[in-house]
Design an enzyme around this catalytic site. Structure first.
Site, PDB file in Angstrom:
ATOM      1  N   HIS A  44       5.923   6.044 -13.932  1.00 11.66           N
ATOM      2  CA  HIS A  44       4.974   5.938 -12.911  1.00 11.66           C
ATOM      3  C   HIS A  44       5.203   7.368 -12.542  1.00 11.66           C
ATOM      4  CE1 HIS A  44       1.218   5.933  -9.837  1.00 11.66           C
ATOM      5  NE2 HIS A  44       2.632   5.493  -8.821  1.00 11.66           N
ATOM      6  N   HIS A  74       7.731  10.936  -5.254  1.00  7.90           N
ATOM      7  CA  HIS A  74       7.339  10.430  -4.162  1.00  7.90           C
ATOM      8  C   HIS A  74       7.005   8.413  -3.393  1.00  7.90           C
ATOM      9  CE1 HIS A  74       4.226   8.265  -7.471  1.00  7.90           C
ATOM     10  NE2 HIS A  74       3.997   8.323  -6.635  1.00  7.90           N
ATOM     11  N   ASP A  75       7.445   7.614  -4.360  1.00  9.37           N
ATOM     12  CA  ASP A  75       7.981   6.014  -3.946  1.00  9.37           C
ATOM     13  C   ASP A  75       9.391   6.495  -3.118  1.00  9.37           C
ATOM     14  OD1 ASP A  75       5.579   5.499  -4.258  1.00  9.37           O
ATOM     15  OD2 ASP A  75       5.363   5.001  -6.506  1.00  9.37           O
ATOM     16  N   GLU A  78       9.484   5.055   0.399  1.00 11.23           N
ATOM     17  CA  GLU A  78       8.644   4.142   0.400  1.00 11.23           C
ATOM     18  C   GLU A  78       9.328   2.168  -0.189  1.00 11.23           C
ATOM     19  OE1 GLU A  78       3.817   2.786  -0.404  1.00 11.23           O
ATOM     20  OE2 GLU A  78       4.567   4.885   0.387  1.00 11.23           O
ATOM     21  N   ASP A  79       9.888   3.170  -1.443  1.00  8.30           N
ATOM     22  CA  ASP A  79      10.191   1.383  -1.999  1.00  8.30           C
ATOM     23  C   ASP A  79      11.768   1.267  -2.964  1.00  8.30           C
ATOM     24  OD1 ASP A  79       7.602   0.823  -2.507  1.00  8.30           O
ATOM     25  OD2 ASP A  79       6.813   2.137  -4.187  1.00  8.30           O
ATOM     26  N   ASP A 135      -1.744  10.630  -8.472  1.00 11.99           N
ATOM     27  CA  ASP A 135      -0.661   8.583  -7.453  1.00 11.99           C
ATOM     28  C   ASP A 135      -1.644   8.183  -8.079  1.00 11.99           C
ATOM     29  OD1 ASP A 135       0.506   6.381  -7.343  1.00 11.99           O
ATOM     30  OD2 ASP A 135       0.363   7.288  -4.717  1.00 11.99           O
TER      31      ASP A 135
END
Length: 206
Positions: A44, A74-75, A78-79, A135
């Site tokens: 992704h 970018h994640d 957050e993840d 995104d």
């Protein structure tokens, strides 16, 4: 998070992008996407970066390195257990700022996070707006195919995501007219097949 660092003496953009992709792949580890085929999660963020670097993106043919790096990363905050300081130490302030702008506050409820994305979209830096548009485009493209969408998502849930995504992207779409036009076309006319029937992705947009 303890991840390997690589030498900063090589100025090659390709070298730096590959190192960033490797770093992100290690950070996401065994994470999988929620679609039926459960591909490795790293596909992704790599797709997001690819969308920014390719036509019709307005950043093409010379996208800034820092924006592509932030797209790949970018994640991570957050993840994964990557921290803001990890990014700062490895990639510097510009990439870190963009990633943090694209990271939801996990202390908020799901609905509050969704509203925060709408509210904050027009106030983000241009770099973060570019990543946010790509995104959303990546996620929307996945939702249009049975293989790409999360297993068990109903027609209503898919359409609700499109409606919400438009509310987010409408507030930052001007930064990248190329991706903006692609998103607008999806909202206006894209369809998906669910249980043998065809539905408009965005049911209310003409």
């Amino acid at each position: 998070m303890s991840l390997p660092s690589s030498s900063s003496s090589d100025p090659s953009v390709v070298s730096q992008l590959l190192a960033t992709a490797h770093w992100a792949a290690l950070a996401h580890g065994q994470q999988r996407r929620k679609s039926g085929s459960q591909p490795a999660y790293i596909q992704h963020p790599l797709h997001v970066a690819s969308l920014l670097a390719s036509p019709p993106s307005s950043l093409c043919p010379d996208p800034p390195l820092e924006i592509l790096q932030a797209a790949i990363l970018h994640d991570t905050v957050e993840d994964t257990d990557v921290t803001e300081q990890d990014l700062q130490d490895r990639f510097g302030p510009v990439v870190t700022r963009i990633v943090m702008e694209c990271s939801d506050d996990k202390d908020l409820s799901k609905e509050a996070r969704k509203q925060a994305q709408i509210d904050s979209a027009p106030h983000k830096s241009d770099g973060a707006k570019h990543v946010k548009l790509a995104d959303k485009l990546s996620n929307l493209t996945d939702l249009m195919s049975p293989e790409g969408r999360p297993a068990g998502w109903s027609v209503k849930r898919i359409q609700e995501y499109f409606i919400w995504a438009k509310r987010v992207t409408d507030r930052c779409i001007d930064v990248n007219p190329g991706l903006g036009a692609q998103l607008e076309e999806l909202y206006k006319s894209a369809t998906f097949v669910h249980s043998g029937k065809t539905f408009k992705c965005h049911p209310d947009y003409e």
